[in-house]
Design a protein around this motif. Structure first.
Motif, PDB file in Angstrom:
ATOM      1  N   VAL A 132       0.834  -1.205   0.000  1.00 28.76           N
ATOM      2  CA  VAL A 132       0.000   0.000   0.000  1.00 28.76           C
ATOM      3  C   VAL A 132       0.870   1.257   0.000  1.00 28.76           C
ATOM      4  O   VAL A 132       0.645   2.191  -0.784  1.00 28.76           O
ATOM      5  CB  VAL A 132      -0.940   0.002   1.224  1.00 28.76           C
ATOM      6  N   ILE A 133       1.884   1.287   0.881  1.00 31.02           N
ATOM      7  CA  ILE A 133       2.739   2.469   0.992  1.00 31.02           C
ATOM      8  C   ILE A 133       3.584   2.671  -0.257  1.00 31.02           C
ATOM      9  O   ILE A 133       3.708   3.794  -0.762  1.00 31.02           O
ATOM     10  CB  ILE A 133       3.641   2.357   2.242  1.00 31.02           C
ATOM     11  N   SER A 134       4.155   1.595  -0.783  1.00 31.34           N
ATOM     12  CA  SER A 134       5.012   1.727  -1.959  1.00 31.34           C
ATOM     13  C   SER A 134       4.219   2.202  -3.175  1.00 31.34           C
ATOM     14  O   SER A 134       4.656   3.108  -3.891  1.00 31.34           O
ATOM     15  CB  SER A 134       5.724   0.403  -2.263  1.00 31.34           C
TER      16      SER A 134
ATOM     17  N   VAL B 195      15.266   7.243  -5.789  1.00 34.80           N
ATOM     18  CA  VAL B 195      14.102   7.868  -5.163  1.00 34.80           C
ATOM     19  C   VAL B 195      13.639   7.116  -3.922  1.00 34.80           C
ATOM     20  O   VAL B 195      13.361   7.724  -2.881  1.00 34.80           O
ATOM     21  CB  VAL B 195      12.937   7.985  -6.171  1.00 34.80           C
ATOM     22  N   PHE B 196      13.562   5.792  -4.004  1.00 31.28           N
ATOM     23  CA  PHE B 196      12.892   5.036  -2.958  1.00 31.28           C
ATOM     24  C   PHE B 196      13.823   4.232  -2.042  1.00 31.28           C
ATOM     25  O   PHE B 196      13.375   3.788  -0.980  1.00 31.28           O
ATOM     26  CB  PHE B 196      11.893   4.068  -3.595  1.00 31.28           C
ATOM     27  N   LEU B 197      15.084   4.079  -2.433  1.00 34.47           N
ATOM     28  CA  LEU B 197      15.962   3.182  -1.683  1.00 34.47           C
ATOM     29  C   LEU B 197      17.261   3.868  -1.296  1.00 34.47           C
ATOM     30  O   LEU B 197      17.324   5.072  -1.152  1.00 34.47           O
ATOM     31  CB  LEU B 197      16.212   1.913  -2.517  1.00 34.47           C
ATOM     32  N   TRP B 198      18.289   3.084  -1.112  1.00 28.68           N
ATOM     33  CA  TRP B 198      19.585   3.580  -0.670  1.00 28.68           C
ATOM     34  C   TRP B 198      20.664   3.049  -1.606  1.00 28.68           C
ATOM     35  O   TRP B 198      20.446   2.111  -2.371  1.00 28.68           O
ATOM     36  CB  TRP B 198      19.851   3.117   0.765  1.00 28.68           C
ATOM     37  N   GLN B 199      21.847   3.662  -1.522  1.00 30.98           N
ATOM     38  CA  GLN B 199      22.958   3.215  -2.351  1.00 30.98           C
ATOM     39  C   GLN B 199      23.548   1.937  -1.763  1.00 30.98           C
ATOM     40  O   GLN B 199      23.393   1.639  -0.591  1.00 30.98           O
ATOM     41  CB  GLN B 199      24.029   4.299  -2.424  1.00 30.98           C
ATOM     42  N   GLY B 200      24.262   1.205  -2.587  1.00 32.24           N
ATOM     43  CA  GLY B 200      24.863  -0.039  -2.124  1.00 32.24           C
ATOM     44  C   GLY B 200      24.210  -1.232  -2.790  1.00 32.24           C
ATOM     45  O   GLY B 200      23.189  -1.109  -3.473  1.00 32.24           O
TER      46      GLY B 200
ATOM     47  N   LYS C 227      18.319  -5.064  -4.278  1.00 31.06           N
ATOM     48  CA  LYS C 227      18.066  -5.256  -5.705  1.00 31.06           C
ATOM     49  C   LYS C 227      16.639  -5.757  -5.945  1.00 31.06           C
ATOM     50  O   LYS C 227      16.007  -5.392  -6.931  1.00 31.06           O
ATOM     51  CB  LYS C 227      19.074  -6.245  -6.293  1.00 31.06           C
ATOM     52  N   GLY C 228      16.140  -6.596  -5.025  1.00 27.43           N
ATOM     53  CA  GLY C 228      14.767  -7.061  -5.155  1.00 27.43           C
ATOM     54  C   GLY C 228      13.772  -5.923  -5.013  1.00 27.43           C
ATOM     55  O   GLY C 228      12.806  -5.813  -5.788  1.00 27.43           O
ATOM     56  N   LEU C 229      14.007  -5.049  -4.021  1.00 29.14           N
ATOM     57  CA  LEU C 229      13.147  -3.879  -3.857  1.00 29.14           C
ATOM     58  C   LEU C 229      13.256  -2.949  -5.065  1.00 29.14           C
ATOM     59  O   LEU C 229      12.263  -2.372  -5.517  1.00 29.14           O
ATOM     60  CB  LEU C 229      13.534  -3.122  -2.586  1.00 29.14           C
ATOM     61  N   GLU C 230      14.456  -2.817  -5.583  1.00 29.04           N
ATOM     62  CA  GLU C 230      14.670  -1.981  -6.769  1.00 29.04           C
ATOM     63  C   GLU C 230      13.856  -2.493  -7.946  1.00 29.04           C
ATOM     64  O   GLU C 230      13.240  -1.708  -8.682  1.00 29.04           O
ATOM     65  CB  GLU C 230      16.158  -1.971  -7.118  1.00 29.04           C
TER      66      GLU C 230
END
Length: 223
Positions: free
Chosen positions: A18-20, A109-114, A120-123
């Motif tokens: 829902v949030i994403s 926009v939505f995640l962090w570096q690294g 990668k799954g969230l990406e």
């Protein structure tokens, strides 16, 4: 105990979905105010959001030429680039990805570096969302506004003001190419007086810019 854990996991997944989705829908229309990368930057944040109409088309072409020549033809993922990256990484050395502009935008926009498989799954999830909810034009607009373009500098407008003392609405081919050449390592690659690899890569991008328009590689951004 197991059923309670399952209910917790189910609720967590539901709220994440829902949030994403809600955030992606919001940022389809609202400028991204700040990102994790910006907040974690010890050098501060210099940024100035501009609509794509106020960014020179040459800069769009330079980004495509440098970062993602298949931007208008893929669905967010370049399978050929991913396979090549896997083959290179299997040989050892520095890990390299096959990220498209869409994937980079989702991460920025939505995640962090690294790295890491979890990130990668969230990406991948956010990439699917922005491809289907935002579309290519909005993805490019957001990318050019949140990408790091120098030390403590984000977006091509702030980068153009910093390096060239004018807005991104009137960038020359060489200026756009030099900025695009520095995008992968903006803290280390010089934009104003590049030398070595950065200078050669910038010249290569500059030569490719004309073919981007000629071959319609930016058609999804402007049609």
């Amino acid at each position: 105990m197991a059923s309670r854990l399952l209910r917790f996991v189910a609720k967590f997944i539901l709220w994440f979905l829902v949030i994403s989705v809600g955030l992606v829908v919001l940022f389809k229309w609202v400028p991204v105010p700040v990102t994790a990368t910006m907040l974690l930057d010890p050098n501060g944040i210099e940024k100035d959001w501009e609509s794509l109409n106020q960014i020179d088309r040459t800069m769009v072409a330079a980004a495509i030429a440098a970062e993602d020549g298949k931007f208008c033809s893929h669905n967010g993922f370049d399978q050929e680039a991913i396979e090549k990256a896997i083959q290179r990484n299997a040989k050892g050395g520095r890990i390299r990805g096959g990220s498209t502009i869409s994937q980079q935008t989702a991460k920025n926009v939505f995640l962090w570096q690294g790295g890491g498989y979890f990130r990668k799954g969230l990406e991948a999830w956010f990439t699917v969302l922005i491809e289907n909810i935002w579309g290519k034009r909005r993805i490019m607009e957001v990318y050019l506004n949140v990408a790091e373009t120098g030390i403590g500098t984000y977006g091509v407008e702030a980068g153009s003001q910093r390096y060239f003392k004018h807005s991104a609405a009137k960038m020359s081919r060489s200026e756009a190419a030099r900025m695009a050449a520095a995008l992968p390592l903006p803290k280390k690659r010089a934009v104003v007086t590049p030398d070595g690899f950065t200078r050669r890569y910038g010249n290569t991008i500059s030569a490719r810019i004309a073919s981007v328009g000629r071959d319609g590689l930016d058609s999804c951004v402007y049609d």
